[in-house]
Design a protein around this motif. Structure first.
Motif, PDB file in Angstrom:
ATOM      1  N   ASN A 107       4.946  -1.618  -2.083  1.00 33.72           N
ATOM      2  CA  ASN A 107       4.476  -1.787  -3.229  1.00 33.72           C
ATOM      3  C   ASN A 107       3.197  -2.349  -3.586  1.00 33.72           C
ATOM      4  OD1 ASN A 107       4.542  -4.498  -4.848  1.00 33.72           O
ATOM      5  ND2 ASN A 107       6.300  -4.529  -2.931  1.00 33.72           N
ATOM      6  N   ASN A 108       2.866  -2.092  -4.835  1.00 31.83           N
ATOM      7  CA  ASN A 108       1.520  -2.811  -5.283  1.00 31.83           C
ATOM      8  C   ASN A 108       1.728  -3.204  -6.823  1.00 31.83           C
ATOM      9  OD1 ASN A 108      -1.090  -3.564  -5.214  1.00 31.83           O
ATOM     10  ND2 ASN A 108      -2.097  -1.711  -5.798  1.00 31.83           N
ATOM     11  N   TYR A 109       2.769  -3.950  -6.853  1.00 31.78           N
ATOM     12  CA  TYR A 109       3.055  -4.655  -8.302  1.00 31.78           C
ATOM     13  C   TYR A 109       2.183  -5.507  -8.757  1.00 31.78           C
ATOM     14  CZ  TYR A 109       7.972  -3.122  -8.318  1.00 31.78           C
ATOM     15  OH  TYR A 109       9.203  -2.497  -8.056  1.00 31.78           O
ATOM     16  N   ARG A 110       1.307  -6.210  -7.930  1.00 31.96           N
ATOM     17  CA  ARG A 110       0.229  -7.127  -8.322  1.00 31.96           C
ATOM     18  C   ARG A 110      -0.939  -6.363  -8.462  1.00 31.96           C
ATOM     19  NH1 ARG A 110       2.568 -12.774  -5.819  1.00 31.96           N
ATOM     20  NH2 ARG A 110       4.048 -13.020  -7.291  1.00 31.96           N
ATOM     21  N   ARG A 111      -1.310  -5.070  -8.224  1.00 27.81           N
ATOM     22  CA  ARG A 111      -2.526  -4.474  -8.231  1.00 27.81           C
ATOM     23  C   ARG A 111      -3.573  -5.245  -7.347  1.00 27.81           C
ATOM     24  NH1 ARG A 111       1.115  -1.947 -10.235  1.00 27.81           N
ATOM     25  NH2 ARG A 111       0.870  -0.735 -12.465  1.00 27.81           N
ATOM     26  N   ASP A 112      -3.115  -5.502  -6.232  1.00 19.34           N
ATOM     27  CA  ASP A 112      -3.948  -6.077  -5.286  1.00 19.34           C
ATOM     28  C   ASP A 112      -4.102  -5.002  -4.027  1.00 19.34           C
ATOM     29  OD1 ASP A 112      -5.180  -7.464  -3.185  1.00 19.34           O
ATOM     30  OD2 ASP A 112      -4.058  -9.272  -3.284  1.00 19.34           O
ATOM     31  N   SER A 113      -5.255  -4.240  -4.253  1.00 22.36           N
ATOM     32  CA  SER A 113      -5.476  -3.088  -3.138  1.00 22.36           C
ATOM     33  C   SER A 113      -5.278  -3.738  -1.662  1.00 22.36           C
ATOM     34  CB  SER A 113      -6.497  -2.252  -3.502  1.00 22.36           C
ATOM     35  OG  SER A 113      -6.618  -1.706  -4.767  1.00 22.36           O
ATOM     36  N   ALA A 114      -6.082  -4.628  -1.450  1.00 26.71           N
ATOM     37  CA  ALA A 114      -6.358  -5.080  -0.110  1.00 26.71           C
ATOM     38  C   ALA A 114      -4.644  -5.408   0.582  1.00 26.71           C
ATOM     39  CB  ALA A 114      -7.188  -6.475  -0.147  1.00 26.71           C
ATOM     40  N   ALA A 115      -3.793  -6.162  -0.347  1.00 26.84           N
ATOM     41  CA  ALA A 115      -2.747  -6.410   0.039  1.00 26.84           C
ATOM     42  C   ALA A 115      -1.918  -5.225   0.333  1.00 26.84           C
ATOM     43  CB  ALA A 115      -1.958  -7.590  -0.900  1.00 26.84           C
ATOM     44  N   PHE A 116      -1.905  -4.437  -0.677  1.00 24.31           N
ATOM     45  CA  PHE A 116      -1.266  -2.860  -0.571  1.00 24.31           C
ATOM     46  C   PHE A 116      -1.484  -2.400   0.647  1.00 24.31           C
ATOM     47  CE2 PHE A 116      -0.452   1.303  -3.079  1.00 24.31           C
ATOM     48  CZ  PHE A 116       0.958   1.342  -2.541  1.00 24.31           C
ATOM     49  N   LEU A 117      -2.661  -2.280   0.984  1.00 28.37           N
ATOM     50  CA  LEU A 117      -3.230  -1.642   2.340  1.00 28.37           C
ATOM     51  C   LEU A 117      -2.636  -2.154   3.627  1.00 28.37           C
ATOM     52  CD1 LEU A 117      -6.624  -0.310   1.135  1.00 28.37           C
ATOM     53  CD2 LEU A 117      -4.707   1.222   1.642  1.00 28.37           C
ATOM     54  N   ALA A 118      -2.429  -3.615   3.450  1.00 32.04           N
ATOM     55  CA  ALA A 118      -1.899  -4.158   4.793  1.00 32.04           C
ATOM     56  C   ALA A 118      -0.479  -3.986   4.906  1.00 32.04           C
ATOM     57  CB  ALA A 118      -2.412  -5.832   4.404  1.00 32.04           C
TER      58      ALA A 118
END
Length: 514
Positions: free
Chosen positions: A246-257
């Protein structure tokens, strides 16, 4: 420009990919079945009601095995409702998705659809409201040749030959409080054990997957596996696990990790399964069935929201519209599965059509590919063979990922996330395929690969999936906004391969070798 170095040797491998690694999932959920794979009266439908345009896209996508009929749905499903003359089948209220289930599509129709799609069927049994007797009866109905009540009933329904279903799942997400018939590990273990025994007594050739905890953020994770495997270890072949990124927090770097947490999850479940073996001093090794995985977070709903909508038939629920960014994360998950081919022997993308799916349809109208369609199709087409144990040297970053899956809301620090995530597969016909994800949002990566013991290499295909807008989507009116493009700048000198990967891109290079 960042730089990354890769060492790969044809003689150092993880394992060969099992054909079942490239699976998908069809549940009686929203428009996955009705209006998805099955729509009598559609302009492309055949005489069985199977949508021809969807079948064509499924064959292009390339799944090899399909799990059915759930998912949450199966825990309240009476399989007998879905067989026999369609006009005599009962209409039921589905408590999993608060929909009305007409039961016009059932087990036999699903097996016929699998034959039309050239895929293997995987069936799940209801261990929520039912138990071993109903499960064993379904095995008898599907697999026994004849001369018994349930097998003769199948024959009377028009299916003379047995279906020969080999892969069976013992329930679904039984540690989830949302599940119909939710059970503790201590309660589920004996039910799964007895079902496994009875099912295998009917057909000794079947393979069985027991439910692991349905998520890494579940409070039951770990202790659930310990308890359930101690009871079922000798009677099952696989343990299941589920992940939705998921990307609930709209954090692309975390999402891609986040796919790197799939790697951790797999390693942890392997450790739990092997601990169960160690306690028995057993050399048996349970394999993993990753039978639900995908990106999913925008269309999650709670039961209170579902109840307000009444009891529609095949409502348009969980119809996640996937972005370019989602496709990158999805590709990272594909790489994680490939790199664990030694223990993940089956996996199912959840789901196949409309509901959190790579294929979207308009009821009565068109069908098109979502952005996540392409990484899966690439993995299925080029990922068959021997996964190589590669060494990657890449710049890395640290991040924190948020996961509200289940009753807990957890954050997971992820340290040392390499900007280059990669897998390599040596094919059976003297080929090697490279799957490369550039997780840097702003910079190119120059990848230098030292390829040993491959002989002469040559590029057969090279393409990338990227878009200037990470939120770009494919729609009915713009079905090809995001699609693979040629990857330029791949060069080979001797055993050295060089490729320049665009920022935030999914890349596949297919080589001839030898």
């Amino acid at each position: 420009m960042r730089k990354a170095r890769v060492l790969m040797d044809r003689d150092f491998a993880i394992a060969r990919t099992d054909p079942r690694l490239f699976g998908a999932f069809v549940e009686h959920l929203g428009r996955c079945v009705y209006g998805g794979i099955y729509e009598p009266g559609h302009p492309t439908a055949d005489d069985k009601g199977f949508r021809g345009d969807v079948l064509a896209l499924v064959k292009e996508l390339g799944p090899t095995i399909i799990r059915y009929p759930g998912g949450n749905f199966v825990s309240g499903y009476n399989w007998e409702d879905g067989v026999g003359p369609a006009e005599k089948r009962p209409v039921r209220l589905d408590l999993a998705w608060f929909s009305t289930e007409p039961n016009s599509f059932g087990t036999n129709e699903f097996v016929d659809w699998c034959k039309a799609a050239d895929v293997e069927p995987m069936l799940a049994v209801n261990l929520g409201t039912r138990g071993g007797e109903a499960a064993a009866n379904l095995v008898e109905y599907c697999n026994h040749p004849g001369g018994s009540a349930w097998s003769d009933l199948r024959r009377s329904h028009g299916w003379e030959k047995p279906h020969g279903v080999r892969f069976w799942c013992l329930g679904n997400e039984m540690d989830g409080p949302w599940q119909i018939g939710h059970k503790s590990a201590a309660a589920y273990g004996p039910v799964a054990l007895e079902a496994a025994k009875m099912m295998r007594w009917v057909d000794p050739k079947i393979e069985l997957a027991v439910c692991g905890s349905c998520g890494r953020s579940m409070p039951t994770f770990g202790t659930w596996e310990d308890t359930v495997l101690d009871q079922t270890f000798d009677h099952v072949d696989y343990v299941s696990l589920h992940t939705y990124l998921n990307n609930y927090r709209r954090d692309s770097a975390a999402f891609l990790a986040s796919p790197d947490l799939m790697d951790r999850f797999i390693d942890e479940v392997v450790a739990l399964a092997d601990a169960a073996a160690a306690r028995r001093r057993s050399d048996k090794r349970l394999m993993l069935n990753f039978d639900e995985w995908n990106v999913w977070y925008r269309t999650r709903r709670n039961r209170a929201d579902r109840v307000k909508e009444g009891w529609p038939v095949a409502p348009p629920i969980l119809e996640e519209i996937y972005t370019m960014e989602d496709a990158l994360v999805f590709g990272g998950a594909c790489i994680s599965l490939l790199n664990h081919a030694d223990r993940v022997k089956a996996a199912c993308l959840a789901q196949l059509v409309n509901a959190i799916a790579p294929i979207m349809t308009e009821t009565g109208g068109a069908a098109w590919r979502q952005t996540i369609f392409f990484p899966f199709a690439h993995m299925s087409r080029f990922g068959r063979g021997k996964v190589l144990r590669i060494q990657v040297e890449s710049d890395a970053y640290d991040t924190t990922y948020y996961d509200p899956r289940g009753p807990l809301e957890l954050t997971f620090p992820i340290a040392n996330v390499p900007y280059l995530k990669m897998a390599a597969v040596a094919g059976e016909a003297g080929t090697v395929s490279l799957f490369m994800l550039n997780r840097d949002l702003n910079q190119e990566i120059e990848v230098s690969i030292d390829a040993r013991n491959f002989g002469e290499l040559a590029v057969v295909d090279a393409f990338q999936l990227r878009h200037d807008d990470l939120q770009a989507t494919n729609t009915r009116d713009a079905p090809a906004r995001v699609k693979p493009q040629p990857l330029r700048g791949v060069s080979i000198v001797g055993a050295q391969l060089r490729a320049v990967l665009a920022p935030a891109s999914w890349n596949v290079v297919h080589l001839s070798a030898g």
